[in-house]
Motif scaffolding. Sequence first.
Motif, PDB file in Angstrom:
ATOM      1  N   ALA A 101     -11.402 -25.143  -2.860  1.00 12.13           N
ATOM      2  CA  ALA A 101     -12.149 -23.970  -2.404  1.00 12.13           C
ATOM      3  C   ALA A 101     -11.872 -22.780  -3.319  1.00 12.13           C
ATOM      4  CB  ALA A 101     -11.763 -23.638  -0.975  1.00 12.13           C
ATOM      5  N   ARG A 102     -12.864 -21.968  -3.480  1.00 10.03           N
ATOM      6  CA  ARG A 102     -12.765 -20.785  -4.337  1.00 10.03           C
ATOM      7  C   ARG A 102     -12.613 -19.529  -3.483  1.00 10.03           C
ATOM      8  NH1 ARG A 102     -11.128 -23.009  -8.556  1.00 10.03           N
ATOM      9  NH2 ARG A 102     -12.398 -24.715  -9.268  1.00 10.03           N
ATOM     10  N   VAL A 103     -12.016 -18.529  -4.070  1.00  6.05           N
ATOM     11  CA  VAL A 103     -11.801 -17.249  -3.404  1.00  6.05           C
ATOM     12  C   VAL A 103     -13.126 -16.692  -2.888  1.00  6.05           C
ATOM     13  CG1 VAL A 103     -11.138 -14.843  -3.833  1.00  6.05           C
ATOM     14  CG2 VAL A 103      -9.684 -16.720  -4.665  1.00  6.05           C
ATOM     15  N   GLY A 104     -14.167 -16.775  -3.706  1.00  6.17           N
ATOM     16  CA  GLY A 104     -15.472 -16.245  -3.326  1.00  6.17           C
ATOM     17  C   GLY A 104     -16.068 -16.908  -2.095  1.00  6.17           C
ATOM     18  N   ASP A 105     -15.594 -18.125  -1.781  1.00 10.87           N
ATOM     19  CA  ASP A 105     -16.114 -18.844  -0.615  1.00 10.87           C
ATOM     20  C   ASP A 105     -15.574 -18.298   0.701  1.00 10.87           C
ATOM     21  OD1 ASP A 105     -17.435 -20.548  -2.380  1.00 10.87           O
ATOM     22  OD2 ASP A 105     -15.805 -22.023  -2.371  1.00 10.87           O
ATOM     23  N   ILE A 106     -14.401 -17.685   0.662  1.00 11.17           N
ATOM     24  CA  ILE A 106     -13.795 -17.261   1.935  1.00 11.17           C
ATOM     25  C   ILE A 106     -13.443 -15.770   1.983  1.00 11.17           C
ATOM     26  CG2 ILE A 106     -12.899 -19.568   2.388  1.00 11.17           C
ATOM     27  CD1 ILE A 106     -10.112 -18.514   1.734  1.00 11.17           C
ATOM     28  N   MET A 107     -13.701 -15.043   0.919  1.00 10.97           N
ATOM     29  CA  MET A 107     -13.364 -13.617   0.908  1.00 10.97           C
ATOM     30  C   MET A 107     -14.255 -12.838   1.869  1.00 10.97           C
ATOM     31  SD  MET A 107     -15.011 -12.352  -2.672  1.00 10.97           S
ATOM     32  CE  MET A 107     -16.797 -12.310  -2.901  1.00 10.97           C
ATOM     33  N   THR A 108     -13.775 -11.692   2.272  1.00 10.35           N
ATOM     34  CA  THR A 108     -14.558 -10.753   3.058  1.00 10.35           C
ATOM     35  C   THR A 108     -15.302  -9.865   2.074  1.00 10.35           C
ATOM     36  OG1 THR A 108     -12.904 -10.762   4.816  1.00 10.35           O
ATOM     37  CG2 THR A 108     -14.414  -8.880   4.754  1.00 10.35           C
ATOM     38  N   THR A 109     -16.608  -9.766   2.240  1.00 10.11           N
ATOM     39  CA  THR A 109     -17.404  -9.014   1.274  1.00 10.11           C
ATOM     40  C   THR A 109     -17.689  -7.572   1.702  1.00 10.11           C
ATOM     41  OG1 THR A 109     -19.446  -9.897   2.233  1.00 10.11           O
ATOM     42  CG2 THR A 109     -18.523 -11.064   0.322  1.00 10.11           C
ATOM     43  N   ASP A 110     -17.484  -7.275   2.959  1.00  8.14           N
ATOM     44  CA  ASP A 110     -17.724  -5.919   3.458  1.00  8.14           C
ATOM     45  C   ASP A 110     -16.454  -5.093   3.248  1.00  8.14           C
ATOM     46  OD1 ASP A 110     -18.865  -3.716   4.636  1.00  8.14           O
ATOM     47  OD2 ASP A 110     -18.535  -4.415   6.686  1.00  8.14           O
ATOM     48  N   VAL A 111     -16.335  -4.496   2.069  1.00  9.86           N
ATOM     49  CA  VAL A 111     -15.135  -3.760   1.688  1.00  9.86           C
ATOM     50  C   VAL A 111     -15.450  -2.271   1.646  1.00  9.86           C
ATOM     51  CG1 VAL A 111     -13.419  -3.432  -0.139  1.00  9.86           C
ATOM     52  CG2 VAL A 111     -14.321  -5.707   0.331  1.00  9.86           C
ATOM     53  N   VAL A 112     -14.570  -1.477   2.212  1.00 12.78           N
ATOM     54  CA  VAL A 112     -14.709  -0.031   2.153  1.00 12.78           C
ATOM     55  C   VAL A 112     -13.916   0.470   0.953  1.00 12.78           C
ATOM     56  CG1 VAL A 112     -14.230   2.146   3.336  1.00 12.78           C
ATOM     57  CG2 VAL A 112     -15.000   0.156   4.645  1.00 12.78           C
ATOM     58  N   ALA A 113     -14.568   1.287   0.135  1.00 14.46           N
ATOM     59  CA  ALA A 113     -13.910   1.882  -1.032  1.00 14.46           C
ATOM     60  C   ALA A 113     -14.078   3.399  -0.976  1.00 14.46           C
ATOM     61  CB  ALA A 113     -14.505   1.324  -2.316  1.00 14.46           C
ATOM     62  N   VAL A 114     -13.026   4.105  -1.374  1.00 13.86           N
ATOM     63  CA  VAL A 114     -13.053   5.567  -1.411  1.00 13.86           C
ATOM     64  C   VAL A 114     -12.438   6.036  -2.725  1.00 13.86           C
ATOM     65  CG1 VAL A 114     -12.873   5.782   1.106  1.00 13.86           C
ATOM     66  CG2 VAL A 114     -10.798   5.855  -0.290  1.00 13.86           C
ATOM     67  N   GLU A 115     -12.846   7.207  -3.170  1.00 16.50           N
ATOM     68  CA  GLU A 115     -12.245   7.805  -4.363  1.00 16.50           C
ATOM     69  C   GLU A 115     -10.822   8.271  -4.027  1.00 16.50           C
ATOM     70  OE1 GLU A 115     -12.758   8.674  -7.762  1.00 16.50           O
ATOM     71  OE2 GLU A 115     -14.266   7.097  -7.587  1.00 16.50           O
ATOM     72  N   ARG A 116      -9.967   8.280  -5.008  1.00 18.57           N
ATOM     73  CA  ARG A 116      -8.558   8.609  -4.775  1.00 18.57           C
ATOM     74  C   ARG A 116      -8.344  10.046  -4.331  1.00 18.57           C
ATOM     75  NH1 ARG A 116      -5.532   8.185 -10.522  1.00 18.57           N
ATOM     76  NH2 ARG A 116      -4.297   9.901  -9.751  1.00 18.57           N
ATOM     77  N   THR A 117      -9.337  10.929  -4.467  1.00 20.35           N
ATOM     78  CA  THR A 117      -9.223  12.308  -4.003  1.00 20.35           C
ATOM     79  C   THR A 117      -9.552  12.457  -2.515  1.00 20.35           C
ATOM     80  OG1 THR A 117     -11.486  12.706  -4.747  1.00 20.35           O
ATOM     81  CG2 THR A 117      -9.701  13.301  -6.265  1.00 20.35           C
ATOM     82  N   THR A 118     -10.071  11.407  -1.905  1.00 19.57           N
ATOM     83  CA  THR A 118     -10.402  11.416  -0.482  1.00 19.57           C
ATOM     84  C   THR A 118      -9.130  11.664   0.324  1.00 19.57           C
ATOM     85  OG1 THR A 118     -12.140   9.795  -0.895  1.00 19.57           O
ATOM     86  CG2 THR A 118     -11.441  10.052   1.392  1.00 19.57           C
TER      87      THR A 118
END
Length: 146
Positions: free
Chosen positions: A3-20
Amino acid sequence: MCARVGDIMTTDVVAVERTTTLESVARQMLGREIGSVVVTSEQTPYGIVTESDVVSAVYHSGRPIDEIPTGRVASHPLVTIEPGQSTRLAVKRLQDERIKKLVVVDDLEVKGIITTQDLIDHYGNLTAELKSIREQRQREPSWPRR
């Protein structure tokens, strides 16, 4: 095939800028019921902030949460893996780095996140896949070599 990482990873990721502010990050974590946020610097993956990072930062800094920049709290440098890598490698990286989350990137673009919980949730499928591979190899004829 493993199995590959892409098969089981969570794709809904929250990203913020480091100044947040850390307050904004905590609000997003609570609102979305997630345990981590990817931190970027000029839209490039920089680090990660987890729930325990938030609690620790507030406790140790003595400053209001809305005055703490996320970049100061983020675990950096970010430990990453590519979506095409095997889950076996993901487990090894998690163990070697003594972490619980790997950010999945492709050419510095965040594609997802894989956590120890993702691996636990898919453990049954992964072990069944390994068993199937072993059984297939055992059925293949072994030709005498000269």
